[in-house]
Design a protein around this motif. Structure first.
Motif, PDB file in Angstrom:
ATOM      1  N   THR A   8       5.948  69.250  -4.585  1.00 56.93           N
ATOM      2  CA  THR A   8       6.397  68.674  -3.596  1.00 56.93           C
ATOM      3  C   THR A   8       5.355  68.936  -2.367  1.00 56.93           C
ATOM      4  OG1 THR A   8       7.495  70.728  -2.777  1.00 56.93           O
ATOM      5  CG2 THR A   8       8.792  68.922  -4.192  1.00 56.93           C
ATOM      6  N   VAL A  53      16.149  68.854   0.820  1.00 57.30           N
ATOM      7  CA  VAL A  53      16.053  69.217   1.941  1.00 57.30           C
ATOM      8  C   VAL A  53      17.435  70.044   2.593  1.00 57.30           C
ATOM      9  CG1 VAL A  53      14.838  67.207   2.821  1.00 57.30           C
ATOM     10  CG2 VAL A  53      17.467  67.084   3.005  1.00 57.30           C
ATOM     11  N   ASP A  63      -0.769  75.581  -1.238  1.00 63.17           N
ATOM     12  CA  ASP A  63      -1.612  74.256  -0.371  1.00 63.17           C
ATOM     13  C   ASP A  63      -3.113  74.557  -1.219  1.00 63.17           C
ATOM     14  OD1 ASP A  63      -3.729  75.754   1.296  1.00 63.17           O
ATOM     15  OD2 ASP A  63      -1.741  76.628   2.287  1.00 63.17           O
ATOM     16  N   ARG A  93       5.571  71.315  -0.504  1.00 65.44           N
ATOM     17  CA  ARG A  93       6.416  71.902   0.583  1.00 65.44           C
ATOM     18  C   ARG A  93       6.867  73.346   0.219  1.00 65.44           C
ATOM     19  NH1 ARG A  93       9.314  67.138   3.002  1.00 65.44           N
ATOM     20  NH2 ARG A  93      10.855  68.688   3.788  1.00 65.44           N
ATOM     21  N   PRO A  94       7.038  73.977   1.339  1.00 60.50           N
ATOM     22  CA  PRO A  94       7.732  75.444   0.799  1.00 60.50           C
ATOM     23  C   PRO A  94       9.082  75.341   0.159  1.00 60.50           C
ATOM     24  CG  PRO A  94       6.864  75.224   3.440  1.00 60.50           C
ATOM     25  CD  PRO A  94       6.803  74.010   2.707  1.00 60.50           C
ATOM     26  N   GLY A 137       9.533  72.559   7.474  1.00 53.11           N
ATOM     27  CA  GLY A 137       9.400  71.658   6.202  1.00 53.11           C
ATOM     28  C   GLY A 137       9.832  72.230   4.973  1.00 53.11           C
ATOM     29  N   MET A 138      10.613  73.398   5.133  1.00 55.94           N
ATOM     30  CA  MET A 138      11.062  74.168   3.937  1.00 55.94           C
ATOM     31  C   MET A 138      12.073  73.220   3.156  1.00 55.94           C
ATOM     32  SD  MET A 138      12.429  77.857   4.017  1.00 55.94           S
ATOM     33  CE  MET A 138      14.272  77.803   4.230  1.00 55.94           C
ATOM     34  N   LEU A 139      12.016  73.377   1.787  1.00 54.64           N
ATOM     35  CA  LEU A 139      13.071  72.932   0.890  1.00 54.64           C
ATOM     36  C   LEU A 139      13.637  73.821   0.201  1.00 54.64           C
ATOM     37  CD1 LEU A 139      10.841  69.813  -0.768  1.00 54.64           C
ATOM     38  CD2 LEU A 139      12.269  69.772   1.230  1.00 54.64           C
ATOM     39  N   VAL A 149       5.018  79.041  -1.283  1.00 48.19           N
ATOM     40  CA  VAL A 149       3.970  78.082  -0.448  1.00 48.19           C
ATOM     41  C   VAL A 149       2.964  77.750  -1.083  1.00 48.19           C
ATOM     42  CG1 VAL A 149       3.160  77.628   1.903  1.00 48.19           C
ATOM     43  CG2 VAL A 149       4.992  79.316   1.423  1.00 48.19           C
ATOM     44  N   ARG A 194      13.736  65.608  -3.419  1.00 46.64           N
ATOM     45  CA  ARG A 194      12.395  65.770  -3.364  1.00 46.64           C
ATOM     46  C   ARG A 194      11.860  65.727  -4.410  1.00 46.64           C
ATOM     47  NH1 ARG A 194      13.660  63.303   0.296  1.00 46.64           N
ATOM     48  NH2 ARG A 194      13.446  63.878   2.485  1.00 46.64           N
ATOM     49  N   ALA A 209       6.911  73.935  -5.520  1.00 46.62           N
ATOM     50  CA  ALA A 209       6.205  73.861  -4.356  1.00 46.62           C
ATOM     51  C   ALA A 209       4.914  73.157  -4.485  1.00 46.62           C
ATOM     52  CB  ALA A 209       5.702  75.423  -3.925  1.00 46.62           C
TER      53      ALA A 209
END
Lengths: 757, 289, 158
Positions: free
Chosen positions: A267, A113, A203, A269-270, A41-43, A201, A72, A264
Motif C-alpha cells: 500500500t 483506513v 518507502d 502506507r504505514p 496516513g496510517m492503515l 513503514v 486498501r 506496508a
C-alpha cells in the motif's frame, strides 16, 4: 495466610539501587509503547485466521472484501511471493497457501483506513475449506497412520535427539533403587501484559522500518529481510518501550511483522497491527508442552548415579524455537547434580495446535519440576532427608558436569543451606509441608550462533560531557538499562546520571543476539564495560594532549599533574574540533572464549552459570485439596549483585511466575481449540495469590561476569516448581505429576477418586 | 446508537413505553458491554431511588443499581444480611465491584453470580415495574428462565429494588465460594445459607448453591434433612453429604469436573451453615459483631 | 455509527466530544483525547491496565460505555503530573522499584490513588485487595505493595 508486605532481609545498598530515568516516563503514563504509536496516513491491518485445525484451502474469494469502502489491500497466500521460513526449521509461510494446520493459522490479511473496516473486510473474505483429519495428542501423532502435518517431516517428528553420556545401563545395574515416573507440563504463555503491536513503514529511500518491541531486534530484521528478499541494511527495527517479554518476545510475533511489512510494501502506507488478547493466546507462541518419562538410579548411600529420559515435546503446527527449547528442557537440569551417566531421547512432535516457542528459562523449569519431584521420591524411598540428598549430590565450583559444563563459580550448596535455614527446614511448623529444589541456568549462553558468541557496544562522549552507550541488548522491563548504566558508570568513574543507554534502534546499535539466554548482564554488560574502559582511555589521552602533561581521571573529572581540571565537555569539544566533527568513541568487544562443545553438544555452552535453590512452605486443605503457599525462600548465586533493587524485583517476579506455572497456568485444549484464550481463564496470579517471598543472594565473585556478576532473570522461575511440588507432596502425602497442581488434582489424588472426563 | 442517562424512574419508564426490542435498560453495563450492544440504552445507575440502601418498615431495601462495592461496604447490610456483604466482596475485582450492580448481577442471569446466590438464600424479593407503571414483586429465584437467560424483559420492565427481611435475633446468614484464584475469578462453586436458631436447634433455614442449575438453586433436600436438628458439627456434616448428593452438577474443562464440583458444593454448604449459625448464636446472645 | 455529544470533567477540566456512546471510555480517552497513559491489556476487564477514576472510584475504562461518563468526572494517570510535578504515589513507585515493564503501572497507580482517597491509612491486606484487579506479570506485586504503603506515609506526613 501470612499477608504482610515482607521486606527482604537483603539490605539494599542505595548506591546500587539505581533506576533508569525511563521509570519516570512509565510511572507518569508518558512512556510510548507500540499501541500508542500513530503516523499520518496510517492503515490498520487485520488477519483472517483458520477456524479449522487442519484443512485444505480450496478457494478464497476476496471480491466482497476488496470492494468494501476504506479497504486498501487484501493479501492471500497466492497473491504474494512466499518463502518458507522459521527460526530453526523453515516450516512456515507468511500466509497459508494450500493447507491450514491449526485454529488461528493466517489465511489472509487486510489493510483498511480504520480498525473496524479492516475487521469487517476480513469477515467478508470467503474461504472454502476441505477439512482434513487432525491430530492433537503428540503420542497419537507419532502413531502409524496418524494425520501428517508436513510432508518434509514424516511421522510428524520435527526434531529429535538421542543422547548418551557415560554408561547408563551399567549405572542402572549398579543402582540400589530406581525411581520412575511420568510428568506432564502444558504449554505456558509468557503473558506479557502488553499485547504485541507492530507499525510497519516502507518507502524506497529508508526501506522497511518496523516499530515493534522485541527482545532480539537484529534477529527479527535478519529473518524479515530474508523472507521478504530485502537487503539487510534496508530493514530497521525501532523498539518502542516493551511491555514485558519473558522470553516470549525474543522474536516477537514474526508472522505479524512479515504480514504488516507485506501490507506496508503493497500500500505504501504505514500499517499498524495489534494482536488482541485472544490472538495472543491463539498465535502467541507459548512454551512447548511436554511429557517427561524419567527414571533415576540411586545408590543406597544417596549417591545419584544416572538418569534416563524419554521426552515428548508438543510442537504444535509450526516450530519457532521449539527444537532449542526441547534441547534445553531435556538437558540443562542434568547439570544440577553430579550424574555419572545420562541417557535421553527427546522427540519434538507436530500436532494441529498452537505453534510453540519459548518462555523464560527455555523449558528448564519443566525439567526442574520433573527431576526434583523424582529426586524427592528417591529420597523418600531411601529414607533420606531431601536437603541432605541434594547437598550430597549437587555440583560445586570447579566441577565439570555430565554435559561438560565448566563451573567456574558455584555456590549451589550454600544456596541450599541458606534456603533451608530461612524456611525453617529443621524447625517445621505443624501442619505445613516443606519442599526444596535446586537449579542451574546458563549465564550468557554462547550457543545461539557459533560465529557470534559475545556482544559489542559503543560508548560515546557527547559534546555536553555526557556519555551515550549504544548496545543491541534489550530492556523489556527487567532493568537492563539500569544495570548497564551502573556498569558504565563504574568503568568510567562518572555519576550514573551522566549516562544514557540506547538500545532500541538497530540502525544505531551494534548487532546483537538479543535478550535471551541470560546474556544481558554477563555478555552485554561485559561489552559495555569494555567500551566504557576504552572511552576512558581515550578521554585520558585527549586530555593529556590538551594540557601536555600527565592526567588522571578520577571522581568524574580529569586533573593534570599540575592541578589543572579539565572538564569532560572541553575534552569532547577538543576532539570534535581536531577532527571536524567526530566524537570520542570507545568500542567494546566482548568475545567469550571459544566454546569447546562437540557435535554431541558436550562442552561449555555459556560464559558462566547461575545457580539457585528455593524452599517452599505450604499448607493443603485436605477437605478441598486447596493449596495455600505460605512462603517461598529464593536463594541465588548470581555472583555479585550489580543492582539490588532490580535484582529483588527479578526474584519477586520470577518466583510469582513460577507459582503461576506450578499451580495456576497452562493451556487447556478442546480438540484443537484453545479453551482458555483470555486473561479470565488463563489465570496468572493476582496480588492476593502471591505468598511471602524471601530473596537471598549468596554473593561470590564470578571470574567472567562484569564485576563478578552473573545473570539472574530466567533462573528465578526454575526452582519454584520443584519446591512447591515437593512441599505439597510433603504435607498431602500424595504427588501430582501433571502441571498445574490444582486443588482439584490434589483432592482427587487424596480421595483416590477417578477423574471423570 | 443512543445512550441516555435517566435522571429518575419516570424518564426511564418513558423510554420503555415504545416497547422497542432495541431498547435496553443498563446499570453498570459491564456484562452487556462485552456482548452485542443494543441500539438504544437507558442507563439507570444514576437514579437515586435505584441506588439507595436503607431500612424501611423493618425491611432492608436495596436499590437494584447499588454497586457491589457499596453493598459490600454497607454497615446496614452487614448487620442484617451478612451473606450479601460476603458475596459482594468476592465478585470479580475492585474495579468491577465499583461499577457492576446487584440488579445487573441478577438480570445478567449467570448461574453462579455470587450476589444473586446470596440474595436467593436471604429470601430477597425483587420489585419490578413495567412501562405502563404496573408494579410487581417476585422472588429473585424466579427471575431466571434458562441458562444465562433472565425471565425479566429488559425492553419493557425495570428491576427497581430488592427487599430483604433482615436477620433478626437468633438469625444469621453467610456466603462461601471456591475459586481457582483469589480475585478476577468466577467460582467453581458457591453456597449461601440463612438460618434461625431456637434453643440451639435449626428452626428455619434456606440453603442455596450454584452452579447447580440455571439459577441459584435451593437445596430443598438438605434443608429438610437438617431442619430441627441441633446446630453442630454432626448436622453440618450431614448437610455436606446431603447437599453433594442432591445437586445436579455439570463439569467443565475451564472450571472443574462434575464430581469435584459436587464435593465442593457439600463443603461450601457446610461452611456457610457453620458461619451462619455462628452469627445466629452471636445475635442471640445480643452482641452484634 | 451515530455519535452523541458527551460532556464530562476530564482531569479537572470540562470537556465535550462527539463520539459513539457505545464505544469504550478507554478508546475515547486514547483516541479522542490522546491520553495514551491509560493502557489496553485485554479489553475485557480482566487485567486492570486501563484503570481510571470515575467519580473517584477505580473502574476499568475498557468496560465503560463512553455515554456513561456524561456529567461525571474522569481522572486518568495524566492528571497526576499535570503541572510537571509528580504525585507521591509515583515517587514511591520509583523509590521502591515497583516499575518494571511499566505497562500495568498507570493502572496500578490509579488503583492506589483510589484506595488512598478512600482510605488514607491502609494496612497491607487492604493494599493487596485494592490492586487485586490489576494484573502484573513482572513484579510479583511486592514492590508495588511496598510503594503504596510508602505513598500513604508520604501523603499523611504532608
Amino acid at each position: 495466610m501470612p499477608t504482610g508486605i515482607v521486606e527482604s532481609p537483603v539490605k539494599i545498598d542505595p548506591r546500587v539501587a539505581f533506576q533508569s530515568p525511563e521509570v519516570w516516563a512509565k510511572v507518569t503514563g508518558k512512556a510510548i509503547y507500540g499501541g500508542d504509536l500513530m503516523l499520518p496516513g496510517m492503515l490498520y491491518g487485520r488477519i483472517l485466521r483458520s477456524p479449522h485445525p487442519h484443512a485444505r484451502i480450496k478457494k478464497i474469494d476476496i471480491k466482497q472484501a476488496s470492494g468494501l469502502a476504506g479497504v486498501r489491500a487484501v493479501l492471500t497466500g497466492s497473491s504474494i511471493v512466499q518463502k518458507p521460513y522459521g527460526i530453526v526449521i523453515d516450516d512456515e509461510l507468511p500466509l497459508a497457501e494450500a493447507v491450514v494446520r491449526y485454529i488461528g493459522d493466517e489465511v489472509a490479511a487486510v489493510a483498511a483506513v480504520s480498525y473496524e473496516q479492516a475487521a469487517e473486510a476480513a469477515r467478508l473474505i470467503r474461504v472454502e475449506y476441505e477439512e482434513l483429519p487432525a491430530v492433537f495428542d503428540p503420542a497419537e501423532a507419532l502413531k502409524k497412520g496418524a494425520p501428517q502435518l508436513h510432508a518434509k517431516f514424516p511421522g510428524n517428528i520435527a526434531w529429535e535427539r538421542h543422547l548418551e553420556r557415560g554408561n547408563c545401563d551399567q549405572a542402572f545395574r549398579e543402582a540400589d533403587i530406581v525411581v520412575e515416573n511420568t510428568f506432564t507440563v502444558p504449554p505456558i504463555h509468557s503473558t506479557y501484559l502488553e499485547p504485541t503491536v507492530c507499525l510497519a513503514v516502507s518507502d524506497p529511500y529508508n526501506g522497511l522500518i518496523l516499530h515493534t518491541a522485541v527482545q532480539s531486534p537484529d534477529q527479527v530484521r535478519t529473518i524479515v529481510a530474508r523472507v521478504l528478499d530485502l537487503p539487510l541494511s534496508k530493514v530497521r527495527v525501532i523498539g518502542p518501550v516493551m511491555g514485558g517479554g519473558f522470553g516470549g518476545r525474543v522474536y516477537g510475533n514474526l508472522k505479524l511483522y512479515i504480514i504488516a511489512s507485506l501490507l506496508a510494501i503493497r500500500t505504501g502506507r504505514p500499517i499498524k497491527m495489534q494482536l488482541t488478547r485472544e490472538e495472543e493466546f491463539l498465535v502467541g507462541r507459548p512454551l512447548i508442552g511436554a511429557e517427561l518419562k524419567l527414571r533415576m538410579a540411586v545408590r543406597s548411600d544417596g549417591t545419584i548415579l544416572a538418569r534416563e529420559a524419554d521426552i515428548i515435546t508438543d510442537n504444535g503446527a509450526y516450530s519457532a524455537q521449539a527444537p532449542w527449547v526441547s534441547k534445553t528442557l531435556s538437558e540443562r537440569n542434568d547439570s544440577v547434580y553430579q550424574f555419572k551417566a545420562i541417557k535421553t531421547k527427546v522427540r519434538l512432535v507436530y500436532t494441529n495446535k498452537v505453534p510453540t516457542g519459548q518462555y523464560r528459562a527455555y523449558g528448564n523449569q519443566a525439567a526442574n519440576f520433573a527431576t526434583e519431584s523424582l529426586l524427592d521420591m528417591a529420597a523418600a524411598k531411601l529414607g533420606f532427608d531431601p536437603l541432605e540428598i541434594r547437598l550430597k549430590n549437587c555440583v560445586r565450583a570447579g566441577d565439570v558436569t555430565v554435559h561438560g559444563l565448566q563451573l567456574k563459580s558455584c555456590a549451589l550448596a550454600d544456596c541450599l543451606k541458606a534456603a533451608a535455614a530461612e524456611i525453617g527446614w529443621h524447625n517445621r511448623k505443624e501442619g505445613r509441608g516443606y519442599g526444596i529444589s535446586a537449579a542451574i541456568h546458563s549465564s550468557g549462553s554462547v550457543v545461539f550462533d557459533k560465529n557470534f558468541r559475545g556482544a559489542a557496544a559503543l560508548a560515546r562522549l557527547e559534546l555536553d560531557g555526557r556519555v551515550s552507550i549504544f548496545s543491541g541488548e534489550q530492556d523489556y522491563g527487567q532493568g537492563a538499562h539500569a544495570t548497564f548504566t551502573l556498569i558504565a558508570a563504574r568503568a568510567l568513574g562518572i555519576p550514573a546520571e551522566l549516562i544514557t543507554i540506547h538500545t532500541r534502534d538497530t540502525l544505531a546499535s551494534p548487532f546483537s543476539i538479543g535478550a535471551l539466554g541470560m546474556r544481558q548482564t554477563t555478555i552485554g554488560g561485559n561489552a559495555i564495560r569494555l567500551a566504557a574502559e576504552q572511552l576512558r582511555e581515550k578521554i585520558v589521552q585527549t586530555a593529556a594532549d590538551m594540557v601536555n602533561e600527565p592526567v588522571i581521571f578520577e571522581g568524574g573529572s580529569v586533573k593534570s599533574a599540575s592541578g589543572q581540571v579539565i572538564e569532560l565537555p572541553a575534552i569532547a569539544f577538543r576532539y570534535y574540533s581536531l577532527t571536524s566533527g567526530l566524537t570520542l568513541v570507545g568500542e567494546g568487544k566482548y568475545v567469550p572464549a571459544e566454546s569447546a562443545y562437540d557435535k554431541s553438544g558436550y562442552g561449555n555452552i555459556a560464559v558462566t552459570y547461575s545457580f539457585a535453590a528455593h524452599a517452599a512452605e505450604v499448607e493443603v486443605d485436605k477437605l478441598t485439596g486447596e493449596i495455600i503457599v505460605h512462603r517461598i525462600v529464593a536463594a541465588h548465586d548470581s555472583g555479585r549483585i550489580i543492582n539490588h533493587l532490580a535484582a529483588l524485583g527479578q526474584v519477586y517476579g520470577g518466583v510469582t511466575q513460577g507459582l503461576g506455572m506450578s499451580c495456576f497456568e497452562g493451556y487447556l485444549f478442546e480438540g484443537g481449540r484453545v479453551a482458555n484464550a483470555s486473561l479470565a481463564d488463563y489465570r496468572i496470579p493476582t496480588s492476593l495469590d502471591v505468598p511471602a517471598i524471601v530473596p537471598l543472594f549468596i554473593e561470590q565473585d564470578d571470574p567472567e561476569g562484569p564485576y563478578g556478576a552473573k545473570g539472574l532473570g530466567e533462573i528465578v522461575q526454575i526452582p519454584v516448581l520443584g519446591a512447591i511440588a515437593n512441599a505439597i507432596a510433603d504435607t498431602a502425602g500424595v504427588r501430582v505429576t501433571d502441571l498445574p497442581i490444582t486443588a482439584e488434582k490434589v483432592f482427587l489424588a487424596l480421595s483416590g477418586w477417578e477423574c471423570e472426563a | 446508537m443512543s445512550y441516555r442517562i435517566a435522571k429518575n424512574l419516570d424518564s426511564a419508564l418513558e423510554a420503555l413505553k415504545e416497547k422497542d426490542p432495541a431498547t435496553r435498560i443498563v446499570a453498570g453495563a459491564t456484562d452487556l458491554f462485552l456482548q452485542e450492544m443494543p441500539a438504544r440504552l437507558v442507563d439507570v445507575s444514576s437514579i437515586e431511588e435505584l441506588t439507595a440502601i436503607e431500612e424501611i418498615d423493618n425491611r432492608l431495601v436495596i436499590g437494584a443499581a447499588a454497586t457491589h462495592a457499596r453493598a459490600a461496604a454497607s454497615e446496614l447490610i452487614k448487620g442484617r444480611a451478612a451473606a450479601l456483604v460476603e458475596a459482594c466482596l468476592q465478585v470479580g475485582s475492585p474495579q468491577v465491584r465499583n461499577i457492576g450492580t446487584l440488579g445487573g448481577n441478577v438480570v445478567n442471569a449467570a448461574p453462579a453470580a455470587d450476589a444473586a446466590v446470596a440474595l436467593v438464600a436471604l429470601g430477597a424479593k425483587a420489585v419490578l415495574v413495567d412501562s405502563s407503571g404496573v408494579w410487581r414483586e417476585e422472588a429473585v429465584a424466579r427471575l431466571y428462565s434458562s441458562y444465562n437467560c433472565s425471565a425479566l424483559d429488559g425492553c419493557t420492565e425495570l428491576l427497581v429494588r430488592f427487599l430483604i427481611e433482615p436477620c433478626g435475633q437468633g438469625e444469621g446468614s453467610a456466603f462461601r465460594r471456591f475459586a481457582a484464584r483469589k480475585a478476577l475469578a468466577l467460582p467453581l462453586a458457591n453456597a449461601a445459607a440463612r438460618l434461625k436458631l431456637e434453643n440451639g436447634m435449626i428452626a428455619s433455614l434456606s440453603l442455596v448453591a450454584a452452579p447447580v442449575g440455571p439459577a441459584p438453586t435451593r437445596l430443598i433436600g438438605t434443608e429438610a434433612a437438617i431442619l430441627g436438628k441441633p446446630a453442630g458439627e454432626e448436622t453440618w456434616l450431614l448437610a455436606a453429604e446431603t447437599a453433594a448428593e442432591e445437586v445436579e452438577v455439570r463439569g467443565s474443562l475451564l472450571r472443574c469436573s462434575a464430581a469435584y464440583r459436587r464435593h465442593l458444593v457439600g463443603i461450601l454448604t457446610a461452611d456457610a451453615l457453620r458461619a451462619a449459625a455462628r452469627r445466629a448464636a452471636v445475635s442471640q446472645s445480643g452482641s452484634l459483631t | 455509527m451515530e455519535k452523541e455529544l458527551i460532556k464530562f470533567m476530564l482531569n479537572g477540566e470540562p470537556v465535550e466530544v462527539y463520539n459513539d456512546p457505545a464505544s469504550s471510555l478507554l478508546h475515547l480517552l486514547r483516541e479522542k483525547f490522546s491520553l495514551t497513559g491509560t493502557k489496553e491489556g485485554c479489553g475485557e476487564g480482566e487485567c486492570g491496565a486501563c484503570t481510571v477514576l470515575l467519580d473517584d472510584l477505580a473502574v476499568n475504562s475498557c468496560l465503560i460505555p463512553a455515554g456513561k461518563v456524561n456529567g461525571r468526572s474522569v481522572e486518568t494517570i495524566e492528571a497526576l503530573s499535570k503541572d510537571g510535578g509528580v504525585d507521591p504515589i509515583q515517587e514511591a513507585f520509583v523509590e521502591k522499584g515497583a516499575v518494571q515493564c511499566g505497562f500495568c503501572t498507570p493502572g496500578m497507580v490509579m488503583s492506589a490513588r483510589a484506595l488512598l482517597k478512600q482510605n488514607p491509612d491502609p494496612d497491607p491486606e487492604e493494599i493487596k485487595m485494592a490492586i487485586s484487579g490489576n494484573l502484573c506479570r513482572c513484579t510479583g506485586y511486592k514492590q508495588i505493595e511496598a510503594a503504596i504503603l510508602l505513598a500513604a506515609g508520604k501523603i499523611n506526613s504532608k
